[in-house]
Design an enzyme around this catalytic site. Structure first.
Site, short mmCIF file in Angstrom:
data_model
loop_
_atom_site.label_atom_id
_atom_site.label_comp_id
_atom_site.label_asym_id
_atom_site.label_seq_id
_atom_site.Cartn_x
_atom_site.Cartn_y
_atom_site.Cartn_z
N CYS A 228 -22.65 -27.79 20.12
CA CYS A 228 -22.90 -27.47 21.53
C CYS A 228 -24.14 -26.57 21.69
CB CYS A 228 -21.65 -26.78 22.09
SG CYS A 228 -21.87 -25.99 23.68
N CYS B 172 -23.74 -23.47 23.82
CA CYS B 172 -22.98 -22.46 23.08
C CYS B 172 -23.92 -21.60 22.23
CB CYS B 172 -21.94 -23.12 22.17
SG CYS B 172 -20.69 -24.08 23.05
#
Length: 110
Positions: A28, A31
């Site tokens: 991600c 993230c």
């Protein structure tokens, strides 16, 4: 930041202090953008615990809390969610959300 998993997650979120948990995954990109913001704020907020939980490695916990988009940050106090946000937010927004959660925790104690 403390790494959480199914062995330690529930003990950590039930503490008598604010615990900020970053639900993330290795693949991600947002993230990875949020992580340094949380690491910086961890140094600033000494009385707040910061932790992260990899959703790919702990899907049952992610499902339990209805995590469908990552990064999702849940803020716990004594096992209860007191604030949350989804997405890679700028530092100023993350700081404000942590301060809101701290205010709720402080008001709960009065």
């Amino acid at each position: 930041m403390k790494v959480l998993n199914k062995e330690n997650f529930y003990d950590e979120i039930n503490k008598d202090k604010l615990v900020v948990v970053d639900f993330w995954a290795e693949w991600c990109m947002p993230c990875h953008m949020l992580a340094p913001v949380l690491e910086k704020l961890e140094k600033e907020f000494k009385d707040v615990e910061f932790a992260k939980l990899n959703t790919d490695e702990n899907p049952e916990i992610a499902m339990q809390y209805g995590i469908f988009s990552i990064p999702t940050v849940l803020m716990f106090y004594k096992g209860e969610i007191v604030n949350s946000f989804v997405g890679a937010m700028p530092e100023s927004v993350v700081r404000r959300e942590i301060e809101k959660a701290l205010e709720k925790v402080k008001n709960e104690g009065n």
